[in-house]
Design an enzyme around this catalytic site. Structure first.
Site, PDB file in Angstrom:
ATOM      1  N   TYR A 127      -4.479  10.650   1.801  1.00  0.00           N
ATOM      2  CA  TYR A 127      -3.787  10.998   0.566  1.00  0.00           C
ATOM      3  C   TYR A 127      -4.420  10.239  -0.588  1.00  0.00           C
ATOM      4  O   TYR A 127      -4.568   9.020  -0.536  1.00  0.00           O
ATOM      5  CB  TYR A 127      -2.298  10.654   0.642  1.00  0.00           C
ATOM      6  CG  TYR A 127      -1.534  11.163  -0.562  1.00  0.00           C
ATOM      7  CD1 TYR A 127      -1.035  12.460  -0.567  1.00  0.00           C
ATOM      8  CD2 TYR A 127      -1.343  10.366  -1.684  1.00  0.00           C
ATOM      9  CE1 TYR A 127      -0.356  12.945  -1.680  1.00  0.00           C
ATOM     10  CE2 TYR A 127      -0.667  10.849  -2.792  1.00  0.00           C
ATOM     11  CZ  TYR A 127      -0.174  12.143  -2.782  1.00  0.00           C
ATOM     12  OH  TYR A 127       0.482  12.625  -3.878  1.00  0.00           O
ATOM     13  N   GLN A 185       5.530  16.170   0.168  1.00  0.00           N
ATOM     14  CA  GLN A 185       5.252  17.427   0.850  1.00  0.00           C
ATOM     15  C   GLN A 185       3.850  17.446   1.461  1.00  0.00           C
ATOM     16  O   GLN A 185       3.623  18.069   2.512  1.00  0.00           O
ATOM     17  CB  GLN A 185       5.441  18.606  -0.103  1.00  0.00           C
ATOM     18  CG  GLN A 185       4.542  18.621  -1.326  1.00  0.00           C
ATOM     19  CD  GLN A 185       5.152  17.892  -2.513  1.00  0.00           C
ATOM     20  OE1 GLN A 185       5.966  16.996  -2.339  1.00  0.00           O
ATOM     21  NE2 GLN A 185       4.762  18.282  -3.716  1.00  0.00           N
ATOM     22  N   SER A 231       0.826  -0.250  -7.523  1.00  0.00           N
ATOM     23  CA  SER A 231      -0.055  -1.411  -7.615  1.00  0.00           C
ATOM     24  C   SER A 231       0.667  -2.656  -8.116  1.00  0.00           C
ATOM     25  O   SER A 231       1.661  -2.576  -8.840  1.00  0.00           O
ATOM     26  CB  SER A 231      -1.225  -1.093  -8.552  1.00  0.00           C
ATOM     27  OG  SER A 231      -2.192  -2.112  -8.513  1.00  0.00           O
ATOM     28  N   GLN A 253      -3.342  -3.851 -13.970  1.00  0.00           N
ATOM     29  CA  GLN A 253      -2.496  -3.330 -12.909  1.00  0.00           C
ATOM     30  C   GLN A 253      -1.250  -2.653 -13.466  1.00  0.00           C
ATOM     31  O   GLN A 253      -0.756  -1.679 -12.892  1.00  0.00           O
ATOM     32  CB  GLN A 253      -2.107  -4.465 -11.955  1.00  0.00           C
ATOM     33  CG  GLN A 253      -3.289  -5.109 -11.255  1.00  0.00           C
ATOM     34  CD  GLN A 253      -4.202  -4.111 -10.573  1.00  0.00           C
ATOM     35  OE1 GLN A 253      -3.769  -3.294  -9.772  1.00  0.00           O
ATOM     36  NE2 GLN A 253      -5.499  -4.154 -10.916  1.00  0.00           N
ATOM     37  N   GLU A 321      -0.062  -7.663  -3.402  1.00  0.00           N
ATOM     38  CA  GLU A 321      -1.200  -6.808  -3.041  1.00  0.00           C
ATOM     39  C   GLU A 321      -2.504  -7.491  -3.445  1.00  0.00           C
ATOM     40  O   GLU A 321      -3.415  -7.645  -2.639  1.00  0.00           O
ATOM     41  CB  GLU A 321      -1.062  -5.463  -3.755  1.00  0.00           C
ATOM     42  CG  GLU A 321      -2.236  -4.526  -3.514  1.00  0.00           C
ATOM     43  CD  GLU A 321      -2.188  -3.299  -4.399  1.00  0.00           C
ATOM     44  OE1 GLU A 321      -2.853  -2.311  -4.052  1.00  0.00           O
ATOM     45  OE2 GLU A 321      -1.507  -3.325  -5.443  1.00  0.00           O
ATOM     46  N   HIS A 322      -2.592  -7.882  -4.717  1.00  0.00           N
ATOM     47  CA  HIS A 322      -3.754  -8.615  -5.237  1.00  0.00           C
ATOM     48  C   HIS A 322      -3.304 -10.000  -5.684  1.00  0.00           C
ATOM     49  O   HIS A 322      -2.310 -10.118  -6.397  1.00  0.00           O
ATOM     50  CB  HIS A 322      -4.367  -7.907  -6.458  1.00  0.00           C
ATOM     51  CG  HIS A 322      -4.697  -6.464  -6.234  1.00  0.00           C
ATOM     52  ND1 HIS A 322      -3.905  -5.439  -6.704  1.00  0.00           N
ATOM     53  CD2 HIS A 322      -5.740  -5.881  -5.591  1.00  0.00           C
ATOM     54  CE1 HIS A 322      -4.448  -4.279  -6.374  1.00  0.00           C
ATOM     55  NE2 HIS A 322      -5.553  -4.517  -5.686  1.00  0.00           N
ATOM     56  N   GLU A 409      10.251  -8.762  39.893  1.00  0.00           N
ATOM     57  CA  GLU A 409      10.714  -7.582  39.149  1.00  0.00           C
ATOM     58  C   GLU A 409      11.311  -6.511  40.067  1.00  0.00           C
ATOM     59  O   GLU A 409      11.757  -5.467  39.586  1.00  0.00           O
ATOM     60  CB  GLU A 409       9.557  -6.998  38.342  1.00  0.00           C
ATOM     61  CG  GLU A 409       9.038  -7.956  37.271  1.00  0.00           C
ATOM     62  CD  GLU A 409       8.004  -7.321  36.359  1.00  0.00           C
ATOM     63  OE1 GLU A 409       7.780  -6.087  36.452  1.00  0.00           O
ATOM     64  OE2 GLU A 409       7.429  -8.056  35.540  1.00  0.00           O
TER      65      GLU A 409
END
Length: 432
Positions: A127, A185, A231, A253, A321-322, A409
């Site tokens: 995507y 979608q 972001s 950003q 993220e950054h 077991e």
């Protein structure tokens, strides 16, 4: 836009501890968004292409009734743009090759051959956001990794109308199919398939909050890379930093718009004041004023702390993220930071360099997810399979251990699957 729409937290204020605690985030979806996305996914599963055409008209204002597949002919952009795209591609591919997993094997202590083999996925979906800007950089930070991994079918979905430069970059990077479909979608179509879009094995790429929630909901039908949303950046700086550089990085950003987060933490009061002045001066000069205003008002926080150690603790909890480190001994501090998608060190390492050119993918965890997730790498386009080969002698050596664990077991069939392999030999020895 008001002069100072952002929030400022100071360590010597009464509410400081509570304010900082609120920065410790977890990437969790809102209930209303979960329900809305679930409805979109259900509609796509039921109505297929008709639903995709309907949503394109409703949300993108584009009539896609003639077909969702982007035509193969794409005009070439200008020479400087082509040069930039090619330069970035070389860096991304070179970095990815260094991370490419290799099949291996060795003999373990009892004499069995153990190892791993890695096979590229056959068909993946990527995507690429395009709602507010043609994110050519995202094409360059995702598709080449799949191509280098050896994925045969690289399917891209991106909102219509598709920018010509974006289409050029996608094809040059290695996309084999490009569909003009955006939003939740698109994720539903990739996960479950429609008449036009065959389902994929795994979905990659960033997106808005609805795209990310859709990726979360389709796990199981397909695999996903991570949940990279809007972001964000955190900057930790001291007196060695330049205020104009910091403000520019924060605004870079912020211009992504809705949902983006920008955080600045410093132990230097003069630098804090200077960054505020630079934000107020630089923001009105930039093109994406609406996006900037929204983020500066809702998602921009400046923090004054007592020392660098406290600043590092705050960003560790924040898990950005950054993360930009513009402090003394930045490399040493960076070595101890665990919760960040990517770290940028020094006055001349803007996040934009990583966004477009450096080599590591800019698809990184957001919303606090860096506490558990890592950024996109080429190995995520492979399936790993472990390999085990036991000669009889090696199996005999570990037989008692298997039998002991099976007894604990109460799995006697497991134990017999080992002992049966030695019965003939043992019977023969008994007769002799």
């Amino acid at each position: 836009m008001s002069t100072k729409p952002w929030r400022v937290f100071r360590y010597n204020q009464p509410q400081f501890a509570k304010q900082i605690a609120a920065l410790n985030r977890h990437a969790e979806p809102a209930a209303t968004r979960m329900a809305a996305v679930a409805e979109i996914i259900a509609t796509v599963r039921k109505d297929g292409d008709d639903a995709l055409v309907k949503y394109a008209k409703k949300w993108d204002g584009v009539d896609m009734s003639r077909g969702l597949l982007l035509p193969s002919r794409t005009p070439q952009p200008s020479q400087p743009v082509r040069a930039a795209v090619e330069y970035a591609l070389k860096n991304v591919r070179a970095f990815s090759k260094l991370k490419k997993p290799r099949t291996w094997s060795r003999t373990n202590r009892e004499g069995a051959i153990i190892g791993e083999k890695f096979d590229p996925l056959e068909r993946v979906g990527i995507y690429v956001p395009g709602g507010t800007a043609p994110l050519v950089s995202t094409a360059l930070m995702t598709v080449p990794l799949a191509k280098e991994a050896g994925v045969r079918e690289i399917v891209v979905t991106t909102p219509p109308p598709v920018n010509e430069t974006l289409a050029y970059a996608l094809r040059l990077a290695g996309a084999t199919e490009i569909y003009q479909v955006g939003g939740a979608q698109a994720i539903a179509a990739l996960a479950y398939g429609t008449a036009s879009i065959a389902r994929v094995q795994k979905i990659f790429g960033p997106g808005n909050a609805f795209v990310i929630e859709a990726k979360r909901q389709v796990v199981g039908a397909v695999a996903i890379d991570q949940l990279p949303g809007p972001s964000e950046i955190a900057v930790v700086a001291d007196e060695t930093a330049r205020a104009d550089f910091i403000a520019a990085d924060l605004l870079a950003q912020a211009e992504h718009g809705a949902g983006s987060q920008v955080l600045f933490v410093t132990c230097c009061p003069k630098l804090l004041a200077a960054v505020e002045s630079e934000l107020a001066e630089q923001a009105p000069k930039l093109l994406r004023g609406k996006h900037l205003s929204e983020v500066l008002e809702k998602g921009c926080i400046l923090v004054l702390v007592e020392d660098v150690g406290e600043a590092i603790g705050i960003v560790e909890d924040y898990a950005p993220e950054h993360l930009s480190l513009v402090i003394k001994d930045a490399r040493q501090w960076a070595a101890h930071i665990r919760n960040a998608g990517a770290i940028f060190i020094g006055n001349f390492s803007p996040v934009a360099a990583g966004d477009f050119i450096a080599g590591p993918s800019h698809v990184l965890p957001t919303g606090g997810a860096a506490k558990a997730f890592s950024g996109l790498t080429i190995d995520q386009f492979f399936r790993r399979t472990s390999m085990v080969e036991y000669p009889q002698r090696a199996l005999h050596r570990i037989r008692p251990h298997i039998e002991s664990l099976c007894a604990v077991e109460q799995l006697d069939a497991h134990a017999r699957s080992v002992t049966i392999r030695f019965e003939e030999e043992e019977e023969k020895k008994a007769k002799d």
